[in-house]
Motif scaffolding. Structure first.
Motif, PDB file in Angstrom:
ATOM      1  N   TRP A   1       0.826  -1.196   0.000  1.00  0.00           N
ATOM      2  CA  TRP A   1       0.000   0.000   0.000  1.00  0.00           C
ATOM      3  C   TRP A   1       0.864   1.250   0.000  1.00  0.00           C
ATOM      4  O   TRP A   1       1.919   1.296   0.619  1.00  0.00           O
ATOM      5  N   ASP A   2       0.402   2.281  -0.648  1.00  0.00           N
ATOM      6  CA  ASP A   2       1.109   3.562  -0.660  1.00  0.00           C
ATOM      7  C   ASP A   2       0.066   4.660  -0.504  1.00  0.00           C
ATOM      8  O   ASP A   2      -0.474   5.172  -1.477  1.00  0.00           O
TER       9      ASP A   2
ATOM     10  N   VAL B   1       0.915  -2.102   9.321  1.00  0.00           N
ATOM     11  CA  VAL B   1       2.335  -1.763   9.247  1.00  0.00           C
ATOM     12  C   VAL B   1       2.747  -1.546   7.795  1.00  0.00           C
ATOM     13  O   VAL B   1       3.643  -0.748   7.482  1.00  0.00           O
ATOM     14  N   GLY B   2       2.070  -2.245   6.873  1.00  0.00           N
ATOM     15  CA  GLY B   2       2.368  -2.108   5.461  1.00  0.00           C
ATOM     16  C   GLY B   2       2.149  -0.707   4.925  1.00  0.00           C
ATOM     17  O   GLY B   2       2.644  -0.351   3.856  1.00  0.00           O
ATOM     18  N   LEU B   3       1.404   0.129   5.667  1.00  0.00           N
ATOM     19  CA  LEU B   3       1.209   1.515   5.262  1.00  0.00           C
ATOM     20  C   LEU B   3       2.496   2.322   5.396  1.00  0.00           C
ATOM     21  O   LEU B   3       2.679   3.338   4.735  1.00  0.00           O
ATOM     22  N   LYS B   4       3.374   1.876   6.275  1.00  0.00           N
ATOM     23  CA  LYS B   4       4.648   2.547   6.491  1.00  0.00           C
ATOM     24  C   LYS B   4       5.827   1.762   5.920  1.00  0.00           C
ATOM     25  O   LYS B   4       6.867   2.339   5.594  1.00  0.00           O
ATOM     26  N   LEU B   5       5.648   0.449   5.815  1.00  0.00           N
ATOM     27  CA  LEU B   5       6.723  -0.414   5.319  1.00  0.00           C
ATOM     28  C   LEU B   5       6.191  -1.264   4.170  1.00  0.00           C
ATOM     29  O   LEU B   5       5.873  -2.443   4.337  1.00  0.00           O
ATOM     30  N   PRO B   6       6.053  -0.685   2.969  1.00  0.00           N
ATOM     31  CA  PRO B   6       5.548  -1.454   1.810  1.00  0.00           C
ATOM     32  C   PRO B   6       6.420  -2.679   1.552  1.00  0.00           C
ATOM     33  O   PRO B   6       7.639  -2.635   1.711  1.00  0.00           O
TER      34      PRO B   6
END
Length: 402
Positions: A7-8, A371-376
């Motif tokens: 996610w970005d 967490v994927g919002l900050k660490l793709p």
């Protein structure tokens, strides 16, 4: 099934649809079975609820609840009351989760329950034996509120009812109050007097019940908007005066920049507030939310000290150990110097891996997903484990983020 998160997003806007409350659904199923009424409307579609519903309707001798801890505790009491012969078992992790406090209490009431493996743990062999009430029963309430709720729900059908004297520190008291509220809906006048629960002998009254949405599931959307720091999410069918103790989480999220706007049909989560410089909270009343706040604080670089985590050691996994291990992979070193407490003082280490193990625990998968919002590129191992409580979790996140 593993899931790679790419996610970005710098802002989140949208609508999230939650499952029905698992906690209310599971209690409602037992109470409806005891009252002889139809299953509730809007029942949770979680694995836990499905397993419990099937077990309550089957005549099979062998009942396997898998990872469903609530089903294990509630069914132990239910089968002891209803009679017949049952072998109650579960997954390998379930066979490591203690049940002795509940079994000892039921044996005091006359139940015939034997351990088929290690003493104090499932699987259980339950055979017919008449239960006797009309007495006061002391119960250690420091391990799990589910033991208390399991006994409470069968208590009105015991001759003379039952009084429970709760000993030690009461954990997850909000779930006990939920059970009290639901039993009252079914016509039983439960009384709370300090650490004493007084339940009279009385048949349950059949009711038609619609289950509200799950406040615990809402925590992951609070987490998302808090981590991103900009945007808003609307969630329908959440009530401020809910029976769910986790409804009070909105107060804690205000410390992490998210305010809750109460609307007629639900709530609007909006990033408008300031973040605290240090997060401190007691999760004794809301243990299932602790992991979400731990991850959020780390990702927002907010040091914290939290307590009330005693029950996390015996959940689907040891969530204290698991959170320490997985956050260490991401570069965060947590401290657990006191049992039942966890803290972080911003101590960091080198990023080791973006692969998050979930240990067959749905809450590990859901709490770490944002967490994927900050660490793709984050990888959630065995991502399908979310079906235990929130089968459409990934679908809801994709709708907001892709």
């Amino acid at each position: 099934m593993d899931r790679v998160i790419a996610w970005d997003k710098t802002k989140i806007e949208g609508v999230a649809v939650l499952p029905a409350s698992k906690s209310i659904s599971n209690r409602a199923l037992v109470l409806c079975a005891l009252a002889g009424c139809p299953v509730p409307e809007n029942l949770s579609d979680s694995d836990d609820t499905r397993v419990l519903r099937e077990a309550l309707s089957t005549s099979d001798r062998l009942v396997n609840v898998g990872h469903a801890g609530t089903a294990m505790r509630f069914l132990t009491a239910y089968f002891a009351l209803k009679g017949g012969v049952r072998e109650l078992t579960g997954s390998e992790r379930m066979k490591q989760r203690p049940v002795q406090v509940l079994v000892d209490a039921l044996r005091e009431l006359g139940a015939s329950i034997a351990y088929m493996g290690d003493e104090g743990f499932p699987p259980l062999w339950i055979t017919s034996a008449p239960l006797q009430g009309g007495r006061s029963l002391s119960l250690d309430a420091s391990v799990s509120s589910q033991y208390v709720s399991a006994l409470m729900m069968i208590a009105p059908l015991l001759p003379g009812g039952l009084t429970l004297d709760l000993e030690e520190r009461i954990v997850s008291a909000a779930y006990i109050r939920m059970t009290v509220g639901m039993m009252r809906l079914f016509g039983v006048d439960v009384r709370l007097e300090g650490k004493k629960i007084i339940i009279p002998e009385k048949g349950y009254i059949p009711v038609n019940l619609r289950v509200e949405s799950d406040w615990t599931a809402a925590s992951y959307f609070y987490e998302m908007v808090s981590i991103v720091g900009l945007g808003e999410i609307f969630i329908s069918d959440l009530k401020k005066d809910s029976l769910q103790g986790d409804a009070l989480q909105y107060r804690l999220w205000e410390q992490l920049g998210v305010q809750t706007e109460w609307q007629e049909s639900g709530v609007l989560l909006r990033v408008v507030g300031e973040n605290t410089d240090f997060f401190e909270a007691d999760f004794t009343e809301m243990p299932d939310l602790a992991l979400t706040f731990i991850v959020t604080c780390c990702l927002k670089d907010i040091p914290f000290h939290i307590c009330g985590l005693e029950t996390l050691y015996v959940k689907e996994c040891d969530r204290v150990a698991a959170s320490i291990r997985e956050l260490h992979k991401l570069g965060y070193d947590l401290d657990v110097s006191v049992h039942g407490e966890l803290s972080w003082n911003r101590e960091r280490n080198t990023l080791i891996s973006l692969e998050i193990d979930t240990y067959q625990d749905h809450r590990m998968a859901m709490a770490f997903a944002p967490v994927g919002l900050k660490l793709p590129g984050l990888v959630i191992r065995n991502a399908g484990v979310v079906t235990k409580s929130f089968p459409t979790f990934w679908e809801q996140l994709d709708k907001l983020l892709i």
